[in-house]
Write an enzyme that holds these catalytic residues in place. Structure first.
Site, PDB file in Angstrom:
ATOM      1  N   GLU A   1       0.860  -1.185   0.000  1.00  0.00           N
ATOM      2  CA  GLU A   1       0.000   0.000   0.000  1.00  0.00           C
ATOM      3  C   GLU A   1       0.889   1.225   0.000  1.00  0.00           C
ATOM      4  OE1 GLU A   1      -1.207  -1.836   3.150  1.00  0.00           O
ATOM      5  OE2 GLU A   1      -2.897  -2.815   2.166  1.00  0.00           O
TER       6      GLU A   1
ATOM      7  N   TYR B   1       7.815   1.803  -7.754  1.00  0.00           N
ATOM      8  CA  TYR B   1       7.154   0.494  -7.826  1.00  0.00           C
ATOM      9  C   TYR B   1       6.728   0.160  -9.253  1.00  0.00           C
ATOM     10  CZ  TYR B   1       7.093   0.864  -2.724  1.00  0.00           C
ATOM     11  OH  TYR B   1       7.455   1.003  -1.416  1.00  0.00           O
TER      12      TYR B   1
HETATM   13  C1  LIG Z   1      10.449   6.429  -2.459  1.00  0.00           C
HETATM   14  C2  LIG Z   1      11.948   6.310  -2.128  1.00  0.00           C
HETATM   15  C3  LIG Z   1      12.160   5.013  -1.357  1.00  0.00           C
HETATM   16  C4  LIG Z   1      12.732   6.266  -3.458  1.00  0.00           C
HETATM   17  O1  LIG Z   1      14.098   5.988  -3.155  1.00  0.00           O
HETATM   18  P1  LIG Z   1      15.310   6.613  -4.002  1.00  0.00           P
HETATM   19  O2  LIG Z   1      16.548   5.962  -3.553  1.00  0.00           O
HETATM   20  O3  LIG Z   1      15.254   8.093  -3.924  1.00  0.00           O
HETATM   21  O4  LIG Z   1      14.900   6.165  -5.484  1.00  0.00           O
HETATM   22  P2  LIG Z   1      15.919   5.777  -6.650  1.00  0.00           P
HETATM   23  O5  LIG Z   1      17.006   6.792  -6.745  1.00  0.00           O
HETATM   24  O6  LIG Z   1      16.333   4.355  -6.477  1.00  0.00           O
HETATM   25  O7  LIG Z   1      14.989   5.940  -7.936  1.00  0.00           O
HETATM   26  C5  LIG Z   1      14.371   4.816  -8.538  1.00  0.00           C
HETATM   27  C6  LIG Z   1      13.103   5.253  -9.229  1.00  0.00           C
HETATM   28  O8  LIG Z   1      12.176   5.764  -8.247  1.00  0.00           O
HETATM   29  C7  LIG Z   1      11.407   6.830  -8.836  1.00  0.00           C
HETATM   30  N1  LIG Z   1      11.709   8.085  -8.150  1.00  0.00           N
HETATM   31  C8  LIG Z   1      12.630   8.296  -7.198  1.00  0.00           C
HETATM   32  N2  LIG Z   1      12.572   9.583  -6.769  1.00  0.00           N
HETATM   33  C9  LIG Z   1      11.607  10.182  -7.495  1.00  0.00           C
HETATM   34  C10 LIG Z   1      11.058  11.502  -7.495  1.00  0.00           C
HETATM   35  N3  LIG Z   1      11.498  12.463  -6.663  1.00  0.00           N
HETATM   36  N4  LIG Z   1      10.026  11.767  -8.329  1.00  0.00           N
HETATM   37  C11 LIG Z   1       9.532  10.819  -9.156  1.00  0.00           C
HETATM   38  N5  LIG Z   1      10.014   9.546  -9.199  1.00  0.00           N
HETATM   39  C12 LIG Z   1      11.034   9.238  -8.380  1.00  0.00           C
HETATM   40  C13 LIG Z   1      11.838   6.903 -10.289  1.00  0.00           C
HETATM   41  O9  LIG Z   1      11.043   5.991 -11.025  1.00  0.00           O
HETATM   42  C14 LIG Z   1      13.265   6.374 -10.213  1.00  0.00           C
HETATM   43  O10 LIG Z   1      13.716   5.872 -11.439  1.00  0.00           O
HETATM   44  P3  LIG Z   1      14.480   6.873 -12.469  1.00  0.00           P
HETATM   45  O11 LIG Z   1      15.676   7.367 -11.725  1.00  0.00           O
HETATM   46  O12 LIG Z   1      14.811   6.005 -13.629  1.00  0.00           O
HETATM   47  O13 LIG Z   1      13.521   7.971 -12.769  1.00  0.00           O
HETATM   48  C15 LIG Z   1      12.448   7.541  -1.319  1.00  0.00           C
HETATM   49  O14 LIG Z   1      12.026   8.705  -1.958  1.00  0.00           O
HETATM   50  C16 LIG Z   1      11.970   7.592   0.123  1.00  0.00           C
HETATM   51  O15 LIG Z   1      12.599   7.059   1.033  1.00  0.00           O
HETATM   52  N6  LIG Z   1      10.823   8.278   0.374  1.00  0.00           N
HETATM   53  C17 LIG Z   1      10.304   8.450   1.732  1.00  0.00           C
HETATM   54  C18 LIG Z   1       9.782   7.172   2.292  1.00  0.00           C
HETATM   55  C19 LIG Z   1       8.635   6.608   1.471  1.00  0.00           C
HETATM   56  O16 LIG Z   1       7.729   7.327   1.071  1.00  0.00           O
HETATM   57  N7  LIG Z   1       8.699   5.283   1.227  1.00  0.00           N
HETATM   58  C20 LIG Z   1       7.686   4.561   0.482  1.00  0.00           C
HETATM   59  C21 LIG Z   1       6.614   4.108   1.412  1.00  0.00           C
HETATM   60  S1  LIG Z   1       5.469   3.009   0.588  1.00  0.00           S
END
Ligand SMILES: CC(C)(COP(=O)(O)OP(=O)(O)OC[C@H]1O[C@@H](n2cnc3c(N)ncnc32)[C@H](O)[C@@H]1OP(=O)(O)O)[C@@H](O)C(=O)NCCC(=O)NCCS
Length: 158
Positions: A116, A128
């Site tokens: 979720e 995702y």
């Molecule tokens: C969501 C989260 C885990 C992504 O982690 P991250 O290490 O920044 O992501 P990555 O660098 O591995 O990016 C992988 C993909 O995620 C997506 N993504 C990451 N940051 C993004 C942003 N700011 N906006 C849109 N898409 C994004 C993209 O699809 C990206 O692929 P791309 O680089 O080819 O565009 C991170 O933002 C986070 O910790 N958020 C707060 C906690 C949270 O909300 N967790 C999810 C709960 S269900």
């Protein structure tokens, strides 16, 4: 897209979350940084119990900077949380953690992984979708502080 996933998986080597105090407290500290209702060290211990759950994390300079958890029931995995330290986002760590959980699920022969996510959480939803999750439903008012719907996403493995 496959190439990017491969590149990031090679760049980082997530390892299993263990029940050591350092792992549980370091991960709980990351939870606190990332969520309003964080999992405690004692709740996180569930993710270290065989047959109940699993967690993967990445460390940089001795600090836990990314982690993800998945509960397992029969042949279904449920991702609990993915969290990347605010200063380390956008560097492929979230992708590496999700990939580690999917690899684990495949090795355990799970049929599906579900999760979720807040409907407004564009970065997470995009992450995702990138690895193949599809939207299969919505739970109205599932989250509090602030109240918001949850999107239900699923990845079929079989
Ligand atoms: C969501 C989260 C885990 C992504 O982690 P991250 O290490 O920044 O992501 P990555 O660098 O591995 O990016 C992988 C993909 O995620 C997506 N993504 C990451 N940051 C993004 C942003 N700011 N906006 C849109 N898409 C994004 C993209 O699809 C990206 O692929 P791309 O680089 O080819 O565009 C991170 O933002 C986070 O910790 N958020 C707060 C906690 C949270 O909300 N967790 C999810 C709960 S269900």
């Amino acid at each position: 897209m496959a190439e990017e996933i491969k590149k990031n998986t090679i760049k980082y080597h997530p390892r299993r979350l263990t029940d050591s105090t350092a792992d549980l407290e370091g991960t709980a500290a990351l939870e606190k940084l990332c969520f309003h209702q964080p999992w405690s060290a004692s709740s996180l211990e569930l993710l270290t119990k065989d047959g109940i759950g699993v967690g993967y994390l990445c460390e940089q300079n001795g600090d836990i900077v990314a982690y993800g958890g998945m509960l397992i029931a029969v042949d279904e995995g449920q991702i609990t949380n993915i969290a990347v330290h605010p200063n380390r986002r956008g560097q492929g760590l979230g992708l590496a953690i999700v990939q580690a959980l999917i690899k684990h699920a495949k090795a355990a022969r799970l049929a599906t992984i579900t999760l979720e996510v807040r409907v407004s959480n564009t970065p997470a939803i995009s992450l995702y979708r990138k690895v193949g999750f599809a939207e299969v439903g919505r739970r109205k008012g599932f989250y509090t502080k602030p109240t918001e719907d949850a999107l239900i996403m699923e990845l079929k493995l079989k």
